[in-house]
Design an enzyme around this catalytic site. Sequence first.
Site, mmCIF file in Angstrom:
data_model
loop_
_atom_site.group_PDB
_atom_site.id
_atom_site.type_symbol
_atom_site.label_atom_id
_atom_site.label_comp_id
_atom_site.label_asym_id
_atom_site.label_seq_id
_atom_site.Cartn_x
_atom_site.Cartn_y
_atom_site.Cartn_z
ATOM 1 N N TYR A 57 12.516 14.922 -31.781
ATOM 2 C CA TYR A 57 12.723 14.763 -33.216
ATOM 3 C C TYR A 57 11.407 14.447 -33.910
ATOM 4 O O TYR A 57 11.224 13.377 -34.502
ATOM 5 C CB TYR A 57 13.761 13.674 -33.486
ATOM 6 C CG TYR A 57 14.460 13.823 -34.813
ATOM 7 C CD1 TYR A 57 15.203 14.947 -35.106
ATOM 8 C CD2 TYR A 57 14.386 12.818 -35.768
ATOM 9 C CE1 TYR A 57 15.854 15.079 -36.320
ATOM 10 C CE2 TYR A 57 15.035 12.924 -36.986
ATOM 11 C CZ TYR A 57 15.762 14.064 -37.248
ATOM 12 O OH TYR A 57 16.407 14.190 -38.465
ATOM 13 N N ASP A 104 8.191 11.659 -42.514
ATOM 14 C CA ASP A 104 9.382 12.411 -42.101
ATOM 15 C C ASP A 104 9.212 12.920 -40.675
ATOM 16 O O ASP A 104 9.588 14.029 -40.348
ATOM 17 C CB ASP A 104 9.640 13.566 -43.080
ATOM 18 C CG ASP A 104 10.950 14.303 -42.822
ATOM 19 O OD1 ASP A 104 11.858 13.705 -42.223
ATOM 20 O OD2 ASP A 104 11.041 15.479 -43.204
ATOM 21 N N HIS A 144 12.481 17.472 -41.903
ATOM 22 C CA HIS A 144 13.380 17.994 -42.930
ATOM 23 C C HIS A 144 12.668 18.924 -43.896
ATOM 24 O O HIS A 144 13.320 19.705 -44.593
ATOM 25 C CB HIS A 144 14.008 16.846 -43.717
ATOM 26 C CG HIS A 144 14.912 15.994 -42.897
ATOM 27 N ND1 HIS A 144 14.479 14.844 -42.267
ATOM 28 C CD2 HIS A 144 16.213 16.128 -42.576
ATOM 29 C CE1 HIS A 144 15.490 14.304 -41.608
ATOM 30 N NE2 HIS A 144 16.548 15.067 -41.765
ATOM 31 N N HIS A 170 23.840 17.803 -34.199
ATOM 32 C CA HIS A 170 22.782 16.983 -33.598
ATOM 33 C C HIS A 170 23.204 16.513 -32.204
ATOM 34 O O HIS A 170 22.378 16.415 -31.293
ATOM 35 C CB HIS A 170 22.461 15.786 -34.482
ATOM 36 C CG HIS A 170 21.556 16.106 -35.630
ATOM 37 N ND1 HIS A 170 20.347 16.756 -35.476
ATOM 38 C CD2 HIS A 170 21.674 15.855 -36.968
ATOM 39 C CE1 HIS A 170 19.768 16.902 -36.659
ATOM 40 N NE2 HIS A 170 20.551 16.360 -37.572
ATOM 41 N N HIS A 175 26.927 19.553 -39.481
ATOM 42 C CA HIS A 175 25.502 19.292 -39.270
ATOM 43 C C HIS A 175 25.307 18.107 -38.334
ATOM 44 O O HIS A 175 24.536 18.180 -37.372
ATOM 45 C CB HIS A 175 24.840 19.037 -40.622
ATOM 46 C CG HIS A 175 23.388 18.672 -40.552
ATOM 47 N ND1 HIS A 175 22.397 19.530 -40.954
ATOM 48 C CD2 HIS A 175 22.755 17.534 -40.144
ATOM 49 C CE1 HIS A 175 21.225 18.930 -40.788
ATOM 50 N NE2 HIS A 175 21.414 17.719 -40.302
ATOM 51 N N GLU A 176 26.012 17.012 -38.599
ATOM 52 C CA GLU A 176 25.807 15.806 -37.802
ATOM 53 C C GLU A 176 26.314 15.981 -36.366
ATOM 54 O O GLU A 176 25.663 15.552 -35.414
ATOM 55 C CB GLU A 176 26.491 14.609 -38.455
ATOM 56 C CG GLU A 176 26.028 14.294 -39.862
ATOM 57 C CD GLU A 176 24.518 14.200 -40.003
ATOM 58 O OE1 GLU A 176 23.826 13.930 -39.003
ATOM 59 O OE2 GLU A 176 24.017 14.428 -41.109
ATOM 60 N N GLU A 221 16.590 19.964 -36.940
ATOM 61 C CA GLU A 221 17.270 19.946 -38.232
ATOM 62 C C GLU A 221 17.773 21.334 -38.621
ATOM 63 O O GLU A 221 18.865 21.492 -39.170
ATOM 64 C CB GLU A 221 16.329 19.403 -39.310
ATOM 65 C CG GLU A 221 16.205 17.909 -39.321
ATOM 66 C CD GLU A 221 17.529 17.228 -39.620
ATOM 67 O OE1 GLU A 221 18.304 17.731 -40.454
ATOM 68 O OE2 GLU A 221 17.809 16.197 -39.002
#
Length: 823
Positions: free
Chosen positions: A410, A482, A487, A399, A395-396, A419
């Site tokens: 974002y 957020d 998210h 990005h 996941h990271e 995301e």
Amino acid sequence: MKTSRLLFIALMVLVQTVFPQNGSVKVKESTTKFLTHNPIAGIELLKNNSNLNPSLILSDVITTPSAIYGGLTSSGYCNKASVDADVKMFVLNNKEIFGLANPSEELRLISSSTDELGMTHLKYKQFYNNAEITSSMLIFHINSNGSIESMNGGYLPSPISVQKSVLSANDAVNLSNNFLKNYTPTEKISEFVYYRKGIELIPAYRVKLPSKDFPMMVLYIDAIKGTLLYKDDGIRYDGPAVGSGTSLTGTTRTLNTYLYSSKYYLADASLPMYVPPFDSLKGMILTYDAKNSLTGNGYDEAALVFDPDNNNNFNDNMGLRAAVDAHYHTLQVYNFYKSYFNRNSFNNNGGSLLNVVHYKQNYNNAFWNGVSLTYGDGDGIQFSNLAGALDVICHEMTHGVISSSANLEYRSQSGAMNESFADVFGVLLDSTDWLLGEDVYTPGISGDALRSMQDPHNGNGDNWQPAHMTEFQILPENEEGDRGGVHTNSGIPNKAFYNVASNIGRYKAGLIWYRTLTLYLYENSQFRDLRIAALFAARDLFGLNSSEYNAVTNAFDNVGIQVNTPSYYSLAYDDGYPDQSIYENLANWKIAVKFTAPSPVISIDSIGIYLNGDQNNGNGHFTLELFDANASGMPNNSLITPYSYTPTNKYGWQVFWVSGLTVSSDFFVSAKYDGTNWPLLGADVPGNNRTYEYDPTNGWAQLTGANNYTVFMRADVSSTFTDVEIDTKVPDKFEISENYPNPFNPSTTIRYSLPEAKDVLIVVYDINGNKIAELANNFHNPGTYTITWNGKSENGTSVSSGIYYCNIKVGTYLTVRKMVLMK
């Protein structure tokens, strides 16, 4: 009719008006003025001048296209050696479509790539006066034969006037201190841009303020007011105080290490991207230990991990376990992207992958900061050590892939897509389930997860996410909100991907999503753009109307992400060349033309009135009115508040753009006179029985008979109820398919083929015989068509679950299809 459209292009004078459905006319005041253009007319002109039949999807905020597909040029239009110049020349030659006056200066090529299908993809940023317009991009897609296949993007027409800057670059840098307290950047770089906010352009400075912990920190500062427009710290968290992974299990891993100056380091130089020497740290996987430091930014004590006893076995203490897992999983992620998509690291250019473990103390998060993948140890209650989860690390790193490809902003929908893509590739690699973070989330509770792509509601637990656009959460674009719910709302595109992957398999779905991300999306893409892009990618890989293409269509339908592709009509009842001029010389008299809607529910996009000067050498002033029809077919209720208009050009078509005005029957366009100013309306004799006259004493009367007039008024309208021709090739026989899917929710489609020209009537009835919607009622040329019913009545209301019947009459032939709507 094709010839008549040319008059709209050559003689158009655009009046920027908005006609809301509540019936009041409002003139939208804007500090930014743009080049006027008519993309609908431009597409028609392109069709007239070629044998092509491209489809147009307009932006939902301004006049530019969001996408054009189905072939824009013939083969050989673009030469490999000059493809950039060829594309810009195409844009210039089709100014009515694109609204760009000088593409060679306004469009700057930022990337060009050729994929495995031989297609070339050009990404352009938009500029004005040599300054970038933020969040504005066009992407063109060229087939291997040199034809322009499609375009998509989100941009503005050429700006004509924009507010002037007041502040200097140094002013902006100095002001940045007011917005970042106790922050020390390593450098300060200020760049003038035009910050796009909706359809406004705000002169601004993009101030880059990198530091060790925020290497991608950027502020956008209003160059007139000195206020902060937006802050992007470059951090791409897995979520505010959330992450994915499990506690470290002690499982023995096989690691690629590096012996350097008599020490073994967690540095993987075995990959094809490695660039020697070692101390350049290029093209490697490198794992650092931040040592739970709370001083400074948390990275002050970070050091490359080495083996304490130097036997190349990193099992000496518990603190090494997080580093071992991070290092091991990162190699898996690299190999996944390399073998699955032939992508060479996050930036596809061999960029080093830097892990940082033991970040701060009890830190319940993992994030990508633009340079490194950083993992907290967790507090043991909400999270265990986040470096232990394969899907978290994938996941990271994703990005980073996103930042170096589509670079999705974002915030709000684009941030939710950011995301979602990170989640998608996480479950593609960790493919045992549809869960995110199940290995590290709440270590004391079994069976739960941070997110579920199969069930975004997560059993209505603490991590509930919307699964449909009806549940979309509108939140402020700040950290407390957020950043607009990045998210939270990611659950909707996550569910769409699950729908596709569960239908055609994760492998094919992954190919579509990767192509979507890297070739078709751009910074400010919204959910509707995701649908368009995914369909483009599915068409490229598997073909139009393939099972994979249809799976994508149905997946987005089922989560409520839809892009209605309307059919456009130019309603014209004249021959294009007025021979006479008429006018009314008394106050409050009116001349109107009746328009017949080509389908049950239409949106009026623009109207046009042709002027031949004025009778008293005045200013040609008149008042524009629109009416619906009463039961007798005469003008009835006003659809807008009467709009007073004095043309700057007394000759030619006066075009009025209309937004949000929907009608379901005949309507009238009228010019009202004030008794002093007498505009001359273009007209012909004989009359076509569509002209009406109003006098204050007797009201409306239809002008009939051969000696009356055909008045030159027109309307451009669109409808999402009509059918779509998908193949102009004459079929061998007459066929009507069963509707698919059936049962359905929210929409179903019928395909039919006509070997000869016929009148087609398609009507939906409920089980009691009540008419619900008329989908088509017009003349069809030979060809193959599809028509879709969206489960709504003619007034736009969603109908309830149940059985419905679709009556299809082609010429004298009548057939019925039974359809089941299940909600």
